[in-house]
Design an enzyme around this catalytic site. Structure first.
Site, PDB file in Angstrom:
ATOM      1  N   SER A 680       0.800  -1.221   0.000  1.00  0.00           N
ATOM      2  CA  SER A 680       0.000   0.000   0.000  1.00  0.00           C
ATOM      3  C   SER A 680       0.835   1.275   0.000  1.00  0.00           C
ATOM      4  O   SER A 680       0.271   2.366  -0.084  1.00  0.00           O
ATOM      5  CB  SER A 680      -0.944   0.008   1.205  1.00  0.00           C
ATOM      6  OG  SER A 680      -0.221  -0.055   2.406  1.00  0.00           O
ATOM      7  N   LYS A 723      -6.694   3.672   8.197  1.00  0.00           N
ATOM      8  CA  LYS A 723      -5.709   4.602   7.652  1.00  0.00           C
ATOM      9  C   LYS A 723      -6.242   6.034   7.641  1.00  0.00           C
ATOM     10  O   LYS A 723      -5.518   6.979   7.990  1.00  0.00           O
ATOM     11  CB  LYS A 723      -5.311   4.167   6.236  1.00  0.00           C
ATOM     12  CG  LYS A 723      -4.540   2.853   6.183  1.00  0.00           C
ATOM     13  CD  LYS A 723      -4.290   2.424   4.751  1.00  0.00           C
ATOM     14  CE  LYS A 723      -3.530   1.097   4.703  1.00  0.00           C
ATOM     15  NZ  LYS A 723      -3.323   0.624   3.317  1.00  0.00           N
TER      16      LYS A 723
END
Length: 785
Positions: A680, A723
């Site tokens: 990511s 996140k």
């Protein structure tokens, strides 16, 4: 001494491995080493037949040198000798103690110059006292020896009038280590020699007395068992004469009564009847009596047909779930859907759920709420660190101490065959030579197989299809795919600070006040104080540490009331240092300004989300790429993919191609002590490299996540909610996420979505335009389109 002390010019040396020859004592010796045989042959060629016997310091030495021998030995004479295929057998007599002075030769055998070293005559009252004490200890040692030593102590004393000679004689009879015998031989006075022997004998007597105590204790245990057996036989005979029943018969009759009253499946009843008949014919003293009785008790205690009365009231279930847990609407709706199906079709098989989320988000307590809402019994078993498959399936009855597996034990404790059974920490199962517990769970958690689950101990089919299984896990990475395929995963994400504030006010603080014995009016925590505790004293996705911290505040206030104060307490911000100490969490703030080559990425951890910075710099004159910061294989590949993309699109991005040929690039991801991996960070790596090569800084209020490809596509990643929450905690204003993750944004609270500008990117050019404003106008039209 038996012969006068004379100066011996030179004598052959016979090294001994594991024994000492004392003066005036005989000892049989077997000589087989070539050097030793050569020494004996040279002795036989002389008239005196004398040589020196010295002990080796290391018995493992086959060809010892002079430095490998002790410096004090005994001059000896050969009395008898016989030759054999293995060497020479002889009987030698020790003459006097000597000291090695000088080496004469080393080959083919050792030959040294020696000098007599007699013990001075220091007889005194102390020596006489030691002599008598040694005689007494020796007599005690001979008494305790097993088998007893047939030694006439008086005759032994008559043969050894000299105390030193007695010391040498007793030392040769004891099983002493070589170094202790050598210490005795080297003793400079009679008193020293007797003191050494006294300590050796004292230790020997203590060991012999302890051995005798252990032996007599074991014998008394055997005698007690025999006595108990005889008494039991007599008691049985008396009870039969009086017409009374023995306890064992009463237990068997009680089992028979319970067997007749218990409703059992036909196959189970047949097997239990056979075991019960076998138990009735078995004597109580038989080894299998207790094993069979324990087995029958398990069979009769298991709830073969006993179930909880299922009262499914959907409004009540919703109320219970809302009382126990804040938010989690998706999870609650999924549970209510299952309850609705079970209400309409009671024979439907219960689903197998896996609650996935970081620690402290309420997975275990949610299982308890589900059981309460269904009016079922709740049992929990932890699978963390479980390595043995038999812990789940049970041990076969042929083993000593065999027990049923944990699954059947939990069903037995619940007392019904349809409890809610929570398998906690299923992601932390281990495996070793004893089997794979995850493989055993494949049958337990398979609705098509668990209707006839066979425990190794029970060895009868038990229906687990009515059990409502709930598993919990922090991550799916360590769960085997076949096992994961049998479970429906429900994700519990971390909480935002606003959600934590509400949870603290509704649930945590009232519970901690009750535990501390306080009333709600005794302690007031204003909202700004709670917010400060959440942001500065806890850092987690769940609320476990938050509850622990609130408990610490409640205990401090409870102590104040216990000391006699009665005024209500309102905690202010300035009071937190006295109550909780210094702040434990440094504010997770974004950097105010980023230099070229630095980009802000977002990471997912088991404790929630986190912000990480990708730092890059050029190394003039170097080649290639350096990666530091404990990066995993996947993240390293993402870095190389990012470098290849930037290099292949250098002209479109306005990057001079010579920058790649003339300079190396160093990529570092703080903190260096924390391992990192995953795809990511791909978009953040590309952004950092483009910023480095173009010398345009990245926006400091922007964070990003997403996987990249060589063609510039931005692929979706997981953990979007965690996140984004981490970015908001850090003060980030703009978050770039993959466009394919748009549906994941629905999980975010409204206040989080409203406070952030979220950019959805399908290609890396969209990321660069949003993250590097100065680059937007310079992007090549091919890339922009």
């Amino acid at each position: 001494m038996s012969e006068p002390n004379v100066m011996v010019a030179a004598l052959p040396v016979l090294p001994l491995r594991n024994t000492i020859l004392f003066p005036d004592l005989f000892i049989p010796l077997s000589v087989g080493r070539p050097n030793s045989v050569a020494a004996i042959e040279s002795v036989l060629a002389t008239e005196e037949k004398t040589f020196v016997v010295v002990a080796q310091r290391d018995p493992a030495q086959d060809t010892p040198r002079v430095e490998d021998l002790y410096t004090v030995g005994t001059r000896a004479v050969i009395k008898k000798l016989a030759r054999s295929d293995q060497g020479v057998e002889m009987l030698v007599l020790g003459i006097e103690r000597v000291r090695l002075v000088e080496t004469i030769q080393t080959e083919p055998f050792l030959k040294v110059r020696v000098e007599p070293w007699p013990v001075p005559d220091d007889r005194s009252t102390e020596v006489e006292a030691l002599h008598r004490a040694i005689v007494q200890l020796a007599g005690r040692a001979f008494e305790l020896a097993q088998p007893p030593t047939p030694i006439n102590l008086q005759q032994l004393l008559a043969q050894a009038e000299d105390p030193l000679k007695l010391a040498y004689l007793l030392a040769s009879m004891l099983n002493l280590e070589v170094y202790k015998e050598q210490e005795l031989l080297e003793a400079s006075t009679r008193r020293q020699a007797l003191e050494l022997l006294h300590s050796y004998l004292t230790h020997e007597v203590q060991v012999l007395e302890l051995r005798q105590h252990i032996t007599s204790q074991a014998q008394s245990e055997i005698n007690k068992d025999q006595r108990d057996y005889l008494l039991r036989q007599q008691l049985r005979a008396i009870q039969e004469e009086l017409g009374e029943k023995s306890p064992e018969k009463s237990e068997v009759e009680e089992l028979r009564r319970r067997f007749e009253e218990t409703e059992l499946p036909e196959a189970v009843r047949k097997e239990a009847a056979r075991e019960l008949q076998r138990l009735e014919r078995m004597p109580a003293a038989a080894p299998d009596f207790q094993i069979t009785r324990s087995y029958l008790e398990l069979v009769l205690e298991l709830p073969w047909s006993r179930s909880s009365e299922q009262l499914i009231d959907l409004p009540r279930a919703r109320e219970i779930l809302d009382q126990d847990h804040y938010d989690l609407q998706e999870i609650k709706d999924r549970i209510l859907d299952d309850l609705a199906v079970l209400k309409l079709n009671p024979s439907a098989k219960a689903p197998i759920l896996c609650l996935l989320g970081p620690p402290g988000v309420g997975k275990t307590s949610l299982g308890q709420s589900i059981a309460r809402s269904m009016n079922r019994k709740f049992e929990r078993m932890s699978l963390g660190g479980l390595h043995d498959e038999s812990e789940l399936r049970g041990h076969r009855r042929t083993y000593i101490g065999a027990m049923p597996g944990r699954i059947l034990q939990a069903i037995r404790r619940a007392g019904v065959n349809n409890p809610v059974l929570m398998l906690d920490e299923v992601d932390k199962l281990g495996r070793d030579f004893r089997g794979d517990p995850a493989a055993a769970l494949l049958e337990i958690l398979d609705p098509a197989q668990n209707s006839a689950f066979r425990d190794n101990y029970l060895d009868l089919p038990f229906d687990l299809s009515k059990v409502f299984f709930i598993c919990t896990a922090n991550t799916l990475d360590s769960i085997p795919r076949p096992l994961l395929d049998r479970m429906e995963v429900l994700r519990l994400a971390g909480y935002s600070e606003e959600e934590k504030l509400t949870i603290a006010q509704r649930y945590l603080l009232p519970r901690q006040l009750e535990h501390a014995g306080l009333k709600p009016e005794n302690l007031t925590l204003p909202q700004e104080v709670l917010q400060h505790i959440i942001s500065r004293y806890t850092r987690e996705a769940g609320v476990r540490n938050l509850e622990r911290t609130l408990g610490q505040v409640a205990r401090k206030v409870a102590r104040r009331f216990a000391e006699g104060h009665t005024e209500p307490v309102t905690v202010a911000l300035e009071n937190l240092y006295d109550l909780l100490g210094k702040e434990r969490i440094r504010p997770e703030r974004s950097r105010q300004a980023l230099p070229p080559g630095v980009a802000t990425g977002l990471a997912w951890t088991e404790a929630g989300g986190d912000v990480l910075y990708i730092e890059t710099t050029l190394l003039p004159g170097g080649k290639g790429m350096r990666l530091t910061g404990q990066l995993g294989d996947v993240m390293r590949e993402s870095a190389r993919t990012a470098q290849s993309y930037v290099w292949s699109h250098a002209r479109e991005l306005g990057v001079p191609s010579r920058s790649f040929r003339e300079s190396a690039v160093h990529v570092h991801v703080p903190a260096g002590a924390v391992p990192k991996d995953g795809p990511s960070a791909g978009v953040a790596l590309v952004t950092a490299l483009v910023s480095l090569y173009t010398a345009h800084p990245v926006r400091s209020d922007t964070a990003m996540t997403g996987e990249i490809t060589l063609s510039g596509l931005v692929l979706p990643v997981g953990g979007i909610k965690e996140k984004v929450l981490a970015a908001r905690r850090a003060g980030i204003k703009q978050v770039i996420v993959p466009r394919d993750n748009e549906n994941d944004l629905r999980d975010l609270p409204d206040e989080v979505r409203d406070s952030l500008q979220i950019v959805l990117a399908k290609r890396i050019e969209e990321v660069l335009e949003a993250a590097i404003p100065e680059l937007a106008s310079h992007l090549h039209p091919v890339l922009r389109n």
